[in-house]
Scaffold this motif. Sequence first.
Motif, mmCIF file in Angstrom:
data_model
loop_
_atom_site.group_PDB
_atom_site.id
_atom_site.type_symbol
_atom_site.label_atom_id
_atom_site.label_comp_id
_atom_site.label_asym_id
_atom_site.label_seq_id
_atom_site.Cartn_x
_atom_site.Cartn_y
_atom_site.Cartn_z
ATOM 1 N N TYR A 241 46.244 18.195 27.393
ATOM 2 C CA TYR A 241 44.793 19.006 27.264
ATOM 3 C C TYR A 241 44.496 19.652 25.797
ATOM 4 O O TYR A 241 43.545 19.644 25.552
ATOM 5 N N LEU A 242 45.340 20.447 25.068
ATOM 6 C CA LEU A 242 45.351 21.048 24.171
ATOM 7 C C LEU A 242 44.368 20.738 23.007
ATOM 8 O O LEU A 242 44.183 21.027 22.130
ATOM 9 N N ARG A 243 45.302 18.877 22.901
ATOM 10 C CA ARG A 243 45.090 17.628 21.699
ATOM 11 C C ARG A 243 43.655 18.143 21.807
ATOM 12 O O ARG A 243 43.197 17.793 20.920
ATOM 13 N N GLY A 244 42.775 17.835 22.431
ATOM 14 C CA GLY A 244 41.070 16.907 22.523
ATOM 15 C C GLY A 244 41.243 15.562 22.010
ATOM 16 O O GLY A 244 41.818 15.255 22.304
ATOM 17 N N SER A 245 39.674 15.325 22.004
ATOM 18 C CA SER A 245 40.099 13.731 21.555
ATOM 19 C C SER A 245 39.254 13.822 20.159
ATOM 20 O O SER A 245 38.344 14.560 20.059
ATOM 21 N N PRO A 246 39.437 13.105 18.929
ATOM 22 C CA PRO A 246 38.427 13.066 17.678
ATOM 23 C C PRO A 246 36.776 12.295 17.572
ATOM 24 O O PRO A 246 37.287 11.735 19.075
ATOM 25 N N GLY A 247 36.119 12.807 17.156
ATOM 26 C CA GLY A 247 35.115 12.135 16.339
ATOM 27 C C GLY A 247 34.771 11.197 15.931
ATOM 28 O O GLY A 247 35.905 11.401 14.989
ATOM 29 N N ALA B 178 40.829 21.744 25.027
ATOM 30 C CA ALA B 178 40.944 22.962 26.530
ATOM 31 C C ALA B 178 41.765 24.100 26.229
ATOM 32 O O ALA B 178 42.374 23.806 25.718
ATOM 33 N N ASN B 179 41.490 24.995 26.654
ATOM 34 C CA ASN B 179 42.415 26.410 26.846
ATOM 35 C C ASN B 179 43.288 26.633 27.826
ATOM 36 O O ASN B 179 43.005 26.036 29.378
ATOM 37 N N VAL B 180 44.492 26.931 27.394
ATOM 38 C CA VAL B 180 45.737 27.370 28.877
ATOM 39 C C VAL B 180 45.306 28.338 28.706
ATOM 40 O O VAL B 180 45.882 29.125 27.947
ATOM 41 N N VAL B 181 45.508 28.899 30.404
ATOM 42 C CA VAL B 181 45.842 30.027 30.812
ATOM 43 C C VAL B 181 46.730 30.323 31.520
ATOM 44 O O VAL B 181 46.750 29.402 32.105
ATOM 45 N N LEU B 182 47.664 30.988 31.046
ATOM 46 C CA LEU B 182 49.011 31.603 31.884
ATOM 47 C C LEU B 182 49.311 32.314 32.567
ATOM 48 O O LEU B 182 48.261 33.181 32.534
ATOM 49 N N THR B 183 50.469 31.745 33.404
ATOM 50 C CA THR B 183 50.423 33.517 34.758
ATOM 51 C C THR B 183 51.676 34.607 33.861
ATOM 52 O O THR B 183 51.189 35.341 34.328
ATOM 53 N N ILE B 184 51.845 34.323 32.770
ATOM 54 C CA ILE B 184 52.381 35.395 32.120
ATOM 55 C C ILE B 184 51.233 36.172 32.266
ATOM 56 O O ILE B 184 50.322 36.599 31.148
ATOM 57 N N PRO C 246 57.501 27.743 41.211
ATOM 58 C CA PRO C 246 57.245 28.662 39.980
ATOM 59 C C PRO C 246 56.745 28.303 39.339
ATOM 60 O O PRO C 246 56.474 27.037 39.041
ATOM 61 N N TYR C 247 55.261 28.557 38.977
ATOM 62 C CA TYR C 247 55.119 28.103 37.341
ATOM 63 C C TYR C 247 54.108 28.843 36.509
ATOM 64 O O TYR C 247 54.234 30.565 37.559
ATOM 65 N N VAL C 248 53.638 28.800 35.773
ATOM 66 C CA VAL C 248 53.384 29.251 34.895
ATOM 67 C C VAL C 248 51.787 29.370 34.109
ATOM 68 O O VAL C 248 51.573 29.890 33.693
ATOM 69 N N ILE C 249 51.501 28.127 34.763
ATOM 70 C CA ILE C 249 50.218 27.771 34.722
ATOM 71 C C ILE C 249 49.392 28.029 35.094
ATOM 72 O O ILE C 249 49.618 27.548 36.510
ATOM 73 N N ARG C 250 48.272 28.801 34.704
ATOM 74 C CA ARG C 250 47.073 29.056 35.428
ATOM 75 C C ARG C 250 46.268 28.274 36.092
ATOM 76 O O ARG C 250 45.915 27.690 36.982
ATOM 77 N N GLN C 251 45.591 28.564 34.918
ATOM 78 C CA GLN C 251 44.633 27.227 34.464
ATOM 79 C C GLN C 251 44.337 26.528 33.424
ATOM 80 O O GLN C 251 44.831 27.297 32.267
ATOM 81 N N THR D 94 34.213 24.836 32.226
ATOM 82 C CA THR D 94 34.586 23.600 33.006
ATOM 83 C C THR D 94 36.205 23.151 32.945
ATOM 84 O O THR D 94 37.051 23.870 32.310
ATOM 85 N N ILE D 95 36.555 24.002 34.468
ATOM 86 C CA ILE D 95 38.111 23.800 35.405
ATOM 87 C C ILE D 95 38.986 22.999 34.955
ATOM 88 O O ILE D 95 38.538 21.508 36.123
ATOM 89 N N LEU D 96 40.116 22.310 34.671
ATOM 90 C CA LEU D 96 40.477 21.245 34.105
ATOM 91 C C LEU D 96 41.586 21.131 35.167
ATOM 92 O O LEU D 96 42.053 19.833 36.466
ATOM 93 N N VAL D 97 42.448 22.009 35.586
ATOM 94 C CA VAL D 97 43.999 22.282 36.153
ATOM 95 C C VAL D 97 43.361 23.832 37.065
ATOM 96 O O VAL D 97 42.919 25.160 36.366
#
Lengths: 129, 604
Positions: free
Chosen positions: B184-190, B217-223, B433-438, B445-448
Amino acid sequence: MIRKNRKKRLHGFVLPAPFTGIVVAGALLALSYVWLDCRCESIGRDIKKLEAEKVQLKKDILSEESRWSKMKSPANIEAVLAKHNIVMTWPRQDQVVRLYDAGVNTDVAVKKRNSSLTYMKRDKAVIHD
Amino acid sequence: MTDQHTKWRFTASIAVLLLALIGLGVRLAFLHLGLEEKKRDGFEKARSLEKKINPGRGIICDCKGENNILALNLFVKDVCADPSLIVKSNQVVKVASVLADKLNLPSDELAIRLNQPDKRFAYVKRMVRQESVAELEKQRIAGIFYQDTTARYYPHGSFMCHIIGFVNHDGIGSAGIEQQMDKYLRGSPGSIESRVDALRQELYEERSHYIPPLDGANVVLTIDQNLQYIVEKALDEAMIQHHAKGAWVIVERVKTGEILAMASRPAYDLNEFTTADNHVKLNRSIGLVYEPGSTFKPAVIAAALNEGTVKPETVFHCENGAWMYKNRVLRDYHAYGHLTVADGVKKSSNILTAKVALTLGDKKIHRYLSAFGVGLKSGLDLPGEENGILRSPSEWSGISATRIAIGQGVAVTALQMVNMISAIANDGCLMRPYVIRQVQRSNGTILVDTKPELLAHPISPETAAVMKKLLARVTEDGGTGVKARVEGYEVAGKTGTAQKPVNGGYSSTAYTASFLGFLPVEDPEIAMVVVVDEPQPVHLGGAVAAPVFSKIANQAVRYLDIQPFKDNRTIARKNVVVSYKNAMPSRHLVVDNSGMVKRDGFQE
């Protein structure tokens, strides 16, 4: 001896009107093509410039965001406060006041406050009198 | 000058001009009609532009979203050199000294690297921030040039290092969230296909193909970074105070399984990850298994209560501190005679817990422990989680049940322990348990979107309620976890002091001190595990880990605005008896003037 009428002879070189029209239209077309080409080139240059500007702004935003994020990190805030001899602590349990709906009739409260203000005004008025 | 002469000169000029034009025409024909294909291709190649456009890597932020950025991509520069040019200009020492000064490098070493007349390329320093390079660029040093690049940057250094992880030099996430969410973080090249002018500037109107890159994409943690800071600070202090080899803490939201804070010591600077040893990079909270000792007892007691083989008031004889069972002695830290199960938990009696385990039998113990998640990965969205060790009952010896019940012969991760205590606090519901909220794109656009997930229901809500009361007694006067108390709140928990296994036996000097607990007891909000590895000289869980728990919990309840008392309770603040709606029979709480909760104990 009769002299040649040179002015009259020049009339023989005049291009036919349709041909002239085609030439002029062609020239205009060519000119408009050149103008459009120049315009495209200029807009292209502008787009490139804006693209470069966008990239630069993106760079600047990320750089600023990183600095800002670092600045407002809890560790940094604590360190900055410590420099000013400010130590922040959490309030004790008995120092915490929680707000809740005390069931007070706000209309009555407002009336009460207003009436007390009126009395104060009256008192003042009396003093001034 | 004669007319003839003029005519000749005119003809000659025309002839020369024609010759030149013919020459140029022939040359043009050679170039364009494929007569010199190589050169033509060369020109084409020089004028064409075909390149991949790398996307920006997404950011990682805490639960507050983009307000608190933990990892981001920065545009930086590689400072490069042409050593042969510098050597030719005889400026090696001067250039080295200027660069060393600006880039904070050792001058001598740099001079040696630059003094290579046969080399045309060398890196002076990679990934330098633009502000640092700006001044150097102005100086226009001959033989020094700069390449634009991007680098992953972690503004907080070692903060949250074991959760965030890092990206290797090829741009691939290699630990923590960076690894877990790499796709998700990597994205795709143009890509772009166009032509350039003589100055290698792209001619926009010649652009034939353009696919813009899609940023990661940006990762939002629960931390929560503030809570994480509280935890990390307390851990650092504990490491120094107890001369510990390591320490780790997990704070979990009981009702959802969200991890609010997770820290491990020792730590390392994420921006200098190459210099850190592997043992430092290990996230001990999930990647290191240890024998939990007495913190494991609640699982066995809960199982026995759930099965109905014992009750809180059931009395066991604790053999005055030493119990011979199947020719092996089991000892208590303090000698006890008769104890109820409730008191056995409060005083952490090994013998009582072992006897309770025997009432269950091997298979039931194993079934309950598995239901609590022992020996299994919890499904946390972080890489490197260990299974722990819980052997199958067929491999158990005659005394295994008595030893496993007291946290020996079983290995767990801190995450499994905090999950287990959360299940007890959460009416018997074991949450994933989880650390990734979104995970969301920059356009929103929300992917997860992670939702709380129920994993199992190992014990009934009634058993969980009883366990909460039993564990709350551990922090009362006379309990082993007095130092875990939090002013104004009821804390439930269990201390643990485990000898570390060495060479088939147990060390008499190396211990793992831990505290496992939750609060407030009536309506639990957070659960926490604190583990301190080899504390010296004090090694008791109640003396080493419990104060760390208290320190963190004290601030956490205020930060998270956890209310000490439920609204539906009648509370009188002046030494009066407080009655609870769902309290166990014959049990009362007393709140004194200071707001501290005192109990008058169980009436068995």
